[in-house]
Scaffold this motif. Sequence first.
Motif, PDB file in Angstrom:
ATOM      1  N   ALA A 151       0.854  -1.186   0.000  1.00 42.62           N
ATOM      2  CA  ALA A 151       0.000   0.000   0.000  1.00 42.62           C
ATOM      3  C   ALA A 151       0.889   1.235   0.000  1.00 42.62           C
ATOM      4  O   ALA A 151       1.237   1.766   1.061  1.00 42.62           O
ATOM      5  N   PRO A 152       1.311   1.698  -1.190  1.00 42.20           N
ATOM      6  CA  PRO A 152       2.148   2.898  -1.250  1.00 42.20           C
ATOM      7  C   PRO A 152       1.417   4.108  -0.668  1.00 42.20           C
ATOM      8  O   PRO A 152       0.187   4.157  -0.642  1.00 42.20           O
ATOM      9  N   LYS A 153       2.176   5.075  -0.240  1.00 41.02           N
ATOM     10  CA  LYS A 153       1.575   6.252   0.372  1.00 41.02           C
ATOM     11  C   LYS A 153       0.843   7.111  -0.647  1.00 41.02           C
ATOM     12  O   LYS A 153      -0.138   7.786  -0.329  1.00 41.02           O
ATOM     13  N   ASP A 154       1.308   7.081  -1.898  1.00 44.45           N
ATOM     14  CA  ASP A 154       0.830   8.037  -2.884  1.00 44.45           C
ATOM     15  C   ASP A 154       0.084   7.403  -4.057  1.00 44.45           C
ATOM     16  O   ASP A 154      -0.118   8.034  -5.083  1.00 44.45           O
ATOM     17  N   ALA A 155      -0.330   6.137  -3.911  1.00 46.25           N
ATOM     18  CA  ALA A 155      -0.916   5.437  -5.057  1.00 46.25           C
ATOM     19  C   ALA A 155      -1.807   4.304  -4.559  1.00 46.25           C
ATOM     20  O   ALA A 155      -1.763   3.929  -3.387  1.00 46.25           O
ATOM     21  N   PRO A 156      -2.634   3.728  -5.439  1.00 43.71           N
ATOM     22  CA  PRO A 156      -3.490   2.611  -5.030  1.00 43.71           C
ATOM     23  C   PRO A 156      -2.679   1.405  -4.579  1.00 43.71           C
ATOM     24  O   PRO A 156      -1.566   1.173  -5.067  1.00 43.71           O
ATOM     25  N   PRO A 157      -3.208   0.616  -3.661  1.00 44.22           N
ATOM     26  CA  PRO A 157      -2.537  -0.617  -3.261  1.00 44.22           C
ATOM     27  C   PRO A 157      -2.429  -1.585  -4.444  1.00 44.22           C
ATOM     28  O   PRO A 157      -3.146  -1.470  -5.444  1.00 44.22           O
ATOM     29  N   ALA A 158      -1.537  -2.556  -4.303  1.00 43.20           N
ATOM     30  CA  ALA A 158      -1.340  -3.576  -5.328  1.00 43.20           C
ATOM     31  C   ALA A 158      -0.880  -4.852  -4.648  1.00 43.20           C
ATOM     32  O   ALA A 158      -0.343  -4.818  -3.537  1.00 43.20           O
ATOM     33  N   TYR A 159      -1.094  -5.973  -5.332  1.00 41.10           N
ATOM     34  CA  TYR A 159      -0.623  -7.242  -4.791  1.00 41.10           C
ATOM     35  C   TYR A 159       0.134  -7.992  -5.871  1.00 41.10           C
ATOM     36  O   TYR A 159      -0.049  -7.768  -7.074  1.00 41.10           O
ATOM     37  N   SER A 160       1.013  -8.888  -5.433  1.00 41.10           N
ATOM     38  CA  SER A 160       1.784  -9.715  -6.349  1.00 41.10           C
ATOM     39  C   SER A 160       1.819 -11.136  -5.823  1.00 41.10           C
ATOM     40  O   SER A 160       2.067 -11.359  -4.638  1.00 41.10           O
ATOM     41  N   ASN A 161       1.564 -12.071  -6.720  1.00 43.38           N
ATOM     42  CA  ASN A 161       1.663 -13.491  -6.382  1.00 43.38           C
ATOM     43  C   ASN A 161       2.873 -14.153  -7.035  1.00 43.38           C
ATOM     44  O   ASN A 161       2.985 -15.376  -7.045  1.00 43.38           O
ATOM     45  N   ASN A 162       3.790 -13.315  -7.560  1.00 44.02           N
ATOM     46  CA  ASN A 162       4.961 -13.882  -8.241  1.00 44.02           C
ATOM     47  C   ASN A 162       6.245 -13.151  -7.839  1.00 44.02           C
ATOM     48  O   ASN A 162       7.056 -12.794  -8.685  1.00 44.02           O
ATOM     49  N   ASN A 163       6.379 -12.923  -6.540  1.00 41.50           N
ATOM     50  CA  ASN A 163       7.597 -12.332  -5.987  1.00 41.50           C
ATOM     51  C   ASN A 163       7.921 -10.968  -6.574  1.00 41.50           C
ATOM     52  O   ASN A 163       9.082 -10.629  -6.820  1.00 41.50           O
ATOM     53  N   ALA A 164       6.873 -10.169  -6.806  1.00 38.76           N
ATOM     54  CA  ALA A 164       6.996  -8.773  -7.244  1.00 38.76           C
ATOM     55  C   ALA A 164       7.576  -8.629  -8.639  1.00 38.76           C
ATOM     56  O   ALA A 164       8.079  -7.569  -8.996  1.00 38.76           O
ATOM     57  N   TYR A 165       7.500  -9.693  -9.433  1.00 42.22           N
ATOM     58  CA  TYR A 165       7.875  -9.530 -10.843  1.00 42.22           C
ATOM     59  C   TYR A 165       6.823  -8.714 -11.580  1.00 42.22           C
ATOM     60  O   TYR A 165       7.104  -8.015 -12.537  1.00 42.22           O
ATOM     61  N   SER A 166       5.596  -8.804 -11.110  1.00 41.65           N
ATOM     62  CA  SER A 166       4.524  -7.972 -11.660  1.00 41.65           C
ATOM     63  C   SER A 166       3.526  -7.698 -10.546  1.00 41.65           C
ATOM     64  O   SER A 166       3.456  -8.433  -9.549  1.00 41.65           O
TER      65      SER A 166
END
Length: 754
Positions: A561-576
Amino acid sequence: MKRPLLLNALLLSLCAANIVAMPARAAGPAYSWNNVKIGGSGYVPGIIAHPGQQGLFYARTDVGGAYRYNASTKTWTPLNDWISSAQFNMSGIDSIAVDPRDPNKLYLVGGIYYSGGNATLMISNNQGNTFTLVPLGFTAGGNERGRQVGERLMVDPNQGSVLFYGTGNYAGSASSNGLWKSSNGGANWSRVSGFPALSSDGTGAGISFVAFHKGSGSAGQATPVLFAGINTKTAEQTGSKLYKSTDGGNNWSPVWGGPGGLQPQRGQIGPDGNLYITFAAWTSSTDGNGKVWEHYGPDGLTKGQVWKYDIANNQWAYITPWSSNNTNGEYSWGFSGLSVDPSHPGRLMVNTIDRYDSQGETAYVSNDGGAHWTDLVANATFDSSAAPWNTVYGPIHNLGNWSASVLDPFNTSHAFVTSGGGIMESNNLTAANPAWAYGENGIEETVLNALISPPPNQYGATPLISGGGDVCGFVHNSVTTAPSQPFSNPTCNNVTGMDYAKTNSTFVVRVGNDAYGAVKHYGAISWNGGYSWSAFNSNGTAVDGGGYVAVNADGSSILWAPKDAPPAYSNNNAYSWNSLSGVLPNNVRIVADGYNANLFYAYDRNVGTFYASSDKGATWAATNAGLIAWGDQLAAPAGQGGDVWLVTYTGLYHTTTSGWGAWVKAPGVTQAGALGFGKAAAGASYPAMYMEGTANGVWGIHRSTDGGNTWVRINDDQHQWYGTNHVITGDPKTFGTVYIGTNGRGILYGTSAN
């Protein structure tokens, strides 16, 4: 195991200068408190020596209180750990002074920000062991721009009951800006009506120093002649950068002459009757919105010069040390730090500031009033073994940015130099090759944003992993030895969030800000418990990074959950990354379930809505829209499924059903700022809980061994550390051990046999 989700969510309805005595120590369990060793890592704007007692030095920090040097152990003792969270404004020490005729007297002006309310004078009669507090009628800015100047507070060397203090130039304090005087040892203060020098327009540092001319008076009588340096735009334009009084500070007039277009930084009068002053010019920059910013220190200073003013003959002399980098008579850096030896006429030391060439910050010493100078860095050696992590970008070869200094009045071979990262010390200053080493043992000023204490894994039983401001973060293999290196690959200046997989503690994730890399990396993954890192393949939705991060129980999913942008999730070790824009609000607080790898939780503090995801962050449902708003943290203990705590300014709220159903408020807790978990007490099944907050009517660090039903305070009134930075965690390996991240006193760890 995964707990069933209930169908219906239940909603919760949830000064006049009077002397003030410090609070009494509160009783509590037997806890021992110490710093986790890092070493410095914060700005020390000022340092002074007592001229009458050998080995007595004091240092002030911008956010972490003051320290006293212990010459026998070569360590620094913190003097302000008793400051409470309610007194946080006192933690930034704006100025420090001693009575030259009384080695036991110490004065501190505490006020971290001009906007934080009026400052407080701390008076000690025992070298800082205890203090009497005097509320003041003006503001101070220990962590504001211009904090490199000084000292603003001075004690009359002939009559110790007389003190003067010069304020900043903050526009919001126009009614109280100026020169203030006390005639009764600091108990009462009045503004000097005959001092017209400040413009109160927000430019510059204001009154940069006060200096008494001891030789103009006699013992037991108020010193008649004193000076004040003026660091404002108006003073620069009019040339009225130095003021003088000949009647004990009642009336003042400008001293003309000296350099033009420069602002005084520090000034001291030596036993030779000369007033020595360091100068620098401001720079300015324009931000992306077109706003022009004036840089009057500690950053952005240039065109430095050093001058002396012969008081008896009213004559100025240019005495700036010469360097081959002098271009057209000007340096690209400033001069700020200054120490005039009170025991050896003509001996002084000056420091560069904002010198970013190949040599970096240096200091010069003169034994003949500035006629000749010796560069104390050009042929020096540097020992960084006390804080080896500082060499991550290469060997140390200078004194560090934003330096100040103090010469030992009893030993010409000994000196300290402070910087934005701590303190260095030399014990052979007069040698052809001076040796410098970190002399900051005991000073811990790191600001902490994240702490985790993972269970043992195949890489060892690491006590602690920390993430902080300006230093990125560390793996602490020992709490008593400084780390060998900070996090690297990718570069990092601030870690704002960190987490590990509760069933696989080798998997650690961090997020933060990157001020150094040409290509910005705002997050990284470690597969070996933090010893090495790999950058996220992309920054996902983040614009400037920061925010919070959570890792599910087995490490197969990351929620950011970045401070300045929408949250995001990754199920592949942050490759995407998969954006959750429109699903979760920006800047939500997040946590992973401590047992079930499918469960994540989020909390919108703006409105008090709690969300749950049962598919590793892909989809979300609002489980409770009636929680109290403006909570600070979600916390979930390892090994407990569906178990979540909400930390708020009105207390602790608990659910054991993933937020579906009733939340129960912890009894006795009326305010909470941080919550962490550690090893359970003997015979207990629930982890020990550690909370920063108010329980049973008392603020402090509290512990519960029965799931939050009862609480006991484990710190005391002498160990409050200005509150904390809302960062706390227990140790899952040792019952009773707790780690606390502060806002300027580093990491504290507490241990107890109870």
